[in-house]
Write an enzyme that holds these catalytic residues in place. Sequence first.
Site, PDB file in Angstrom:
ATOM      1  N   TYR A 135       0.821  -1.214   0.000  1.00 13.33           N
ATOM      2  CA  TYR A 135       0.000   0.000   0.000  1.00 13.33           C
ATOM      3  C   TYR A 135       0.859   1.270   0.000  1.00 13.33           C
ATOM      4  O   TYR A 135       0.365   2.361  -0.289  1.00 13.33           O
ATOM      5  CB  TYR A 135      -0.962   0.043   1.201  1.00 13.33           C
ATOM      6  CG  TYR A 135      -1.970  -1.088   1.277  1.00 13.33           C
ATOM      7  CD1 TYR A 135      -2.160  -1.980   0.224  1.00 13.33           C
ATOM      8  CD2 TYR A 135      -2.756  -1.274   2.416  1.00 13.33           C
ATOM      9  CE1 TYR A 135      -3.073  -3.030   0.316  1.00 13.33           C
ATOM     10  CE2 TYR A 135      -3.675  -2.304   2.503  1.00 13.33           C
ATOM     11  CZ  TYR A 135      -3.819  -3.185   1.460  1.00 13.33           C
ATOM     12  OH  TYR A 135      -4.728  -4.216   1.566  1.00 13.33           O
ATOM     13  N   HIS A 155       0.128 -12.057   1.741  1.00 10.35           N
ATOM     14  CA  HIS A 155      -0.900 -11.240   1.087  1.00 10.35           C
ATOM     15  C   HIS A 155      -1.698 -12.016   0.035  1.00 10.35           C
ATOM     16  O   HIS A 155      -2.921 -11.870  -0.040  1.00 10.35           O
ATOM     17  CB  HIS A 155      -0.224 -10.005   0.462  1.00 10.35           C
ATOM     18  CG  HIS A 155      -1.123  -8.836   0.292  1.00 10.35           C
ATOM     19  ND1 HIS A 155      -0.694  -7.544   0.435  1.00 10.35           N
ATOM     20  CD2 HIS A 155      -2.438  -8.735  -0.028  1.00 10.35           C
ATOM     21  CE1 HIS A 155      -1.704  -6.707   0.224  1.00 10.35           C
ATOM     22  NE2 HIS A 155      -2.765  -7.411  -0.067  1.00 10.35           N
TER      23      HIS A 155
END
Length: 278
Positions: free
Chosen positions: A50, A108
């Site tokens: 991010y 992830h």
Amino acid sequence: MSIPQIELLDGHRIPQLGYGVFKVPADDAERAVSEALEIGYRHIDTAAIYGNEEGVGKAIAASGIARDELYVTTKLWNDRHDGDEPDAAIAESLERLGLDFVDLYLVHWPTPARDNYVHAWQKLVGIRERALTRSIGVSNFLVPHLERIVAETGVTPVVNQIELHPAYQQRDVVQWCTQHGVHIEAWGPLGQGKYDLFGTPAVAQAAEAVDRTAAQVVLRWHLQKGNIIFPKSVRAERLRENIAVFDFELTDDQVAAIDALDPGDGSGRVSAHPEEMN
Ligand code: NAD
């Protein structure tokens, strides 16, 4: 504002509602997270990819909130599964966050074409043993991926963070997780705003009946299903709206009507498929 805590398989507790910062720009993350903490959020969901861990860390440091009152999740990105890369990746994330440990560290995506998620998972076990994270889990894992890591390492993740919203409920994955004590974290809880979820009769009628916004109804549906959620917004009024979901309830019929919004053929998915993300 009292947010319920859920006890995970390893005995640690997680606030059932938090603030997710996917797509919160790096230069706005400190402000947005500071506002969220001010409003009462205590659980932040970020990821190395991010690009905003530093802003999250600055907001945490500036808040003065005791570390054990905060719950911070970050995630290992796809290109760092090999060799000792996961060890380097967590060290870098902690540096950016300005923390000694995170509460939850996730793989992830399984990235099946790379075929190294079992190794990555084994590395997370070591990272937890070194107390750099309290808990470990996975994200975007389908049943075969979950079965494989458990079979090959003997370690069950405490959560599986998956795309889940009314039109895409991944019932096969949820069933496996429920049977194995793995809690579901629902990402994209509002469908990422990518379809007209709020305009469906099931949601709109429930909102009218309970005198709440459509977003609050959908978030409440998640909570009553037992999902852990962290809706994203960068607007303070929506951050306030999204946390004000603990003083009303949906009836069983209202929940069932929202349950029925999944066409059941996978067509409600709004983001990447785990088999294709590599
Ligand atoms: P979301 O479903 O939370 O949707 C966010 C969008 O919904 C916002 O951009 C905003 O436009 C809208 N919204 C938010 N509150 C609203 C309200 N009260 N009324 C009307 N609209 C509103 O989607 P998301 O951000 O993708 O998911 C939440 C979090 O899940 C992320 O921030 C991230 O932390 C996590 N996530 C994880 C993965 C993963 O692969 N593990 C992928 C995507 C997201």
